[in-house]
Design a protein around this motif. Structure first.
Motif, PDB file in Angstrom:
ATOM      1  N   PRO A 112     -27.658  14.139  -8.936  1.00 50.95           N
ATOM      2  CA  PRO A 112     -28.084  13.911 -10.322  1.00 50.95           C
ATOM      3  C   PRO A 112     -27.727  15.041 -11.290  1.00 50.95           C
ATOM      4  CG  PRO A 112     -29.865  13.414  -8.794  1.00 50.95           C
ATOM      5  CD  PRO A 112     -28.764  14.040  -7.989  1.00 50.95           C
ATOM      6  N   ASP A 113     -27.673  16.274 -10.809  1.00 47.64           N
ATOM      7  CA  ASP A 113     -27.368  17.406 -11.690  1.00 47.64           C
ATOM      8  C   ASP A 113     -25.881  17.509 -12.034  1.00 47.64           C
ATOM      9  OD1 ASP A 113     -28.320  19.746 -13.131  1.00 47.64           O
ATOM     10  OD2 ASP A 113     -27.236  20.931 -11.624  1.00 47.64           O
ATOM     11  N   LEU A 114     -25.071  16.660 -11.446  1.00 46.05           N
ATOM     12  CA  LEU A 114     -23.628  16.735 -11.659  1.00 46.05           C
ATOM     13  C   LEU A 114     -23.245  16.628 -13.132  1.00 46.05           C
ATOM     14  CD1 LEU A 114     -20.818  16.985 -10.408  1.00 46.05           C
ATOM     15  CD2 LEU A 114     -20.797  14.487 -10.191  1.00 46.05           C
ATOM     16  N   ALA A 115     -23.992  15.866 -13.912  1.00 44.52           N
ATOM     17  CA  ALA A 115     -23.662  15.712 -15.334  1.00 44.52           C
ATOM     18  C   ALA A 115     -23.653  17.053 -16.064  1.00 44.52           C
ATOM     19  CB  ALA A 115     -24.632  14.743 -16.009  1.00 44.52           C
ATOM     20  N   ASN A 116     -24.328  18.059 -15.519  1.00 42.38           N
ATOM     21  CA  ASN A 116     -24.324  19.397 -16.116  1.00 42.38           C
ATOM     22  C   ASN A 116     -23.063  20.176 -15.777  1.00 42.38           C
ATOM     23  OD1 ASN A 116     -26.864  19.349 -17.434  1.00 42.38           O
ATOM     24  ND2 ASN A 116     -27.830  19.495 -15.434  1.00 42.38           N
ATOM     25  N   HIS A 117     -22.196  19.601 -14.960  1.00 44.05           N
ATOM     26  CA  HIS A 117     -20.981  20.287 -14.523  1.00 44.05           C
ATOM     27  C   HIS A 117     -19.706  19.538 -14.928  1.00 44.05           C
ATOM     28  CE1 HIS A 117     -23.328  23.092 -12.088  1.00 44.05           C
ATOM     29  NE2 HIS A 117     -24.121  22.069 -11.937  1.00 44.05           N
ATOM     30  N   ALA A 147     -18.149  17.447  -6.473  1.00 47.21           N
ATOM     31  CA  ALA A 147     -19.594  17.380  -6.733  1.00 47.21           C
ATOM     32  C   ALA A 147     -20.338  18.338  -5.805  1.00 47.21           C
ATOM     33  CB  ALA A 147     -20.105  15.954  -6.558  1.00 47.21           C
ATOM     34  N   GLY A 148     -19.961  18.357  -4.543  1.00 47.28           N
ATOM     35  CA  GLY A 148     -20.596  19.271  -3.593  1.00 47.28           C
ATOM     36  C   GLY A 148     -20.351  20.727  -3.955  1.00 47.28           C
ATOM     37  N   LEU A 149     -19.136  21.049  -4.356  1.00 49.00           N
ATOM     38  CA  LEU A 149     -18.827  22.412  -4.774  1.00 49.00           C
ATOM     39  C   LEU A 149     -19.659  22.807  -5.999  1.00 49.00           C
ATOM     40  CD1 LEU A 149     -14.940  22.432  -4.368  1.00 49.00           C
ATOM     41  CD2 LEU A 149     -16.589  23.719  -2.985  1.00 49.00           C
ATOM     42  N   ALA A 150     -19.789  21.888  -6.943  1.00 50.53           N
ATOM     43  CA  ALA A 150     -20.570  22.173  -8.155  1.00 50.53           C
ATOM     44  C   ALA A 150     -22.019  22.483  -7.814  1.00 50.53           C
ATOM     45  CB  ALA A 150     -20.486  21.004  -9.132  1.00 50.53           C
ATOM     46  N   MET A 151     -22.570  21.813  -6.818  1.00 51.68           N
ATOM     47  CA  MET A 151     -23.963  22.056  -6.439  1.00 51.68           C
ATOM     48  C   MET A 151     -24.101  23.332  -5.598  1.00 51.68           C
ATOM     49  SD  MET A 151     -25.533  19.716  -8.033  1.00 51.68           S
ATOM     50  CE  MET A 151     -24.220  19.925  -9.241  1.00 51.68           C
ATOM     51  N   ALA A 194     -22.295   6.148  -8.259  1.00 53.34           N
ATOM     52  CA  ALA A 194     -22.717   6.486  -6.900  1.00 53.34           C
ATOM     53  C   ALA A 194     -22.825   7.999  -6.718  1.00 53.34           C
ATOM     54  CB  ALA A 194     -21.743   5.894  -5.876  1.00 53.34           C
ATOM     55  N   THR A 195     -21.887   8.736  -7.278  1.00 49.43           N
ATOM     56  CA  THR A 195     -21.907  10.194  -7.145  1.00 49.43           C
ATOM     57  C   THR A 195     -23.078  10.785  -7.919  1.00 49.43           C
ATOM     58  OG1 THR A 195     -19.516  10.183  -6.845  1.00 49.43           O
ATOM     59  CG2 THR A 195     -20.523  12.288  -7.397  1.00 49.43           C
ATOM     60  N   LEU A 196     -23.331  10.281  -9.122  1.00 52.97           N
ATOM     61  CA  LEU A 196     -24.468  10.764  -9.910  1.00 52.97           C
ATOM     62  C   LEU A 196     -25.794  10.408  -9.240  1.00 52.97           C
ATOM     63  CD1 LEU A 196     -23.185   9.971 -13.500  1.00 52.97           C
ATOM     64  CD2 LEU A 196     -23.633  12.255 -12.561  1.00 52.97           C
ATOM     65  N   ASP A 197     -25.855   9.258  -8.554  1.00 53.58           N
ATOM     66  CA  ASP A 197     -27.078   8.905  -7.815  1.00 53.58           C
ATOM     67  C   ASP A 197     -27.353   9.925  -6.716  1.00 53.58           C
ATOM     68  OD1 ASP A 197     -27.517   6.690  -9.387  1.00 53.58           O
ATOM     69  OD2 ASP A 197     -26.728   5.248  -7.911  1.00 53.58           O
ATOM     70  N   ARG A 198     -26.301  10.372  -6.048  1.00 52.32           N
ATOM     71  CA  ARG A 198     -26.447  11.349  -4.963  1.00 52.32           C
ATOM     72  C   ARG A 198     -26.604  12.774  -5.473  1.00 52.32           C
ATOM     73  NH1 ARG A 198     -22.471   8.260  -2.648  1.00 52.32           N
ATOM     74  NH2 ARG A 198     -20.856   9.808  -2.984  1.00 52.32           N
ATOM     75  N   GLY A 206     -23.760   4.830 -16.897  1.00 52.27           N
ATOM     76  CA  GLY A 206     -25.210   4.999 -16.973  1.00 52.27           C
ATOM     77  C   GLY A 206     -25.685   6.303 -17.576  1.00 52.27           C
ATOM     78  N   LEU A 207     -24.783   7.100 -18.117  1.00 50.22           N
ATOM     79  CA  LEU A 207     -25.214   8.336 -18.760  1.00 50.22           C
ATOM     80  C   LEU A 207     -25.704   8.037 -20.171  1.00 50.22           C
ATOM     81  CD1 LEU A 207     -22.351  10.650 -17.517  1.00 50.22           C
ATOM     82  CD2 LEU A 207     -24.728  10.723 -16.811  1.00 50.22           C
ATOM     83  N   GLY A 208     -26.751   8.725 -20.568  1.00 46.97           N
ATOM     84  CA  GLY A 208     -27.320   8.530 -21.895  1.00 46.97           C
ATOM     85  C   GLY A 208     -26.631   9.384 -22.941  1.00 46.97           C
TER      86      GLY A 208
END
Length: 194
Positions: free
Chosen positions: A107-112, A62-66, A101-105, A143-145
């Motif tokens: 949020p843009d992760l769903a795009n990756h 997740a950190g790498l993606a951001m 928890a990761t998506l809460d921290r 929790g993803l739509g």
């Protein structure tokens, strides 16, 4: 063309070899090759802690993606915790809580995140043809739509593979199919318009 990298501590050839797949090893590569796209395979299992501590492999991805936008994607291939009758499904709540928890921290992760199957592994599982539905349920429970889930299955993969208007691969394929007939390329156009 993107690279697919095994980034899970499993299926190791010998004791301790799994650690060689740790996603943190890619930082130097991304720093040196700013246009390289890498899909980090087997994201989403969250080994043990539902709070996804900062040293969890998923948190590193997740950190790498951001930190490297457009370069890092994470696929959900052979995510056994999402398969209802698999022995690992007893830990499904860990995977769901970890993703939440990761998506809460981040949020843009769903795009990756992209859908992947690891077909040669998933094909040995019972009801393997239901794997896309199992992943859809896992993402929904996290929790993803519907729009985010659709993006994970389609749009993010198009970006990963450079199949979006303006990308070099898209243009190369468009040029090729203009001389050969556009039937196959029409599918790529339709997916971009969905």
């Amino acid at each position: 063309m993107p690279i697919l990298a095994h980034t899970a501590d499993g299926n190791e050839a010998g004791e301790g070899f799994g650690e060689r797949a740790h996603p943190d090893g890619w930082r130097r590569v991304f720093d040196e090759f700013s246009k390289l796209r890498v899909c980090m395979a087997h994201f989403g299992g969250f080994a043990s802690d539902p709070n996804a501590p900062s040293d969890a492999w998923e948190a590193v991805v997740a950190g790498l993606a951001m930190n490297y936008p457009g370069q890092v994607f994470a696929d959900l291939s052979y995510l056994t915790r999402a398969i209802p009758r698999h022995p690992e499904s007893a830990n499904r709540y860990i995977a769901i809580a970890g993703l939440q928890a990761t998506l809460d921290r981040v949020p843009d992760l769903a795009n990756h995140i992209v859908f992947g199957s690891d077909w040669h592994m998933i094909s040995k599982e019972r009801d393997n043809e239901q794997y896309p539905s199992h992943i859809e349920g896992y993402l929904d429970e996290a929790g993803l739509g519907p729009a985010e889930i659709e993006r994970i299955f389609v749009a993010n993969n198009l970006r990963l593979f450079g199949l979006v208007p303006g990308a070099q691969t898209y243009q190369r394929l468009q040029d090729y199919y203009q001389t050969k007939g556009t039937a196959h390329f029409d599918t790529i156009i339709a997916l971009n318009n969905s």
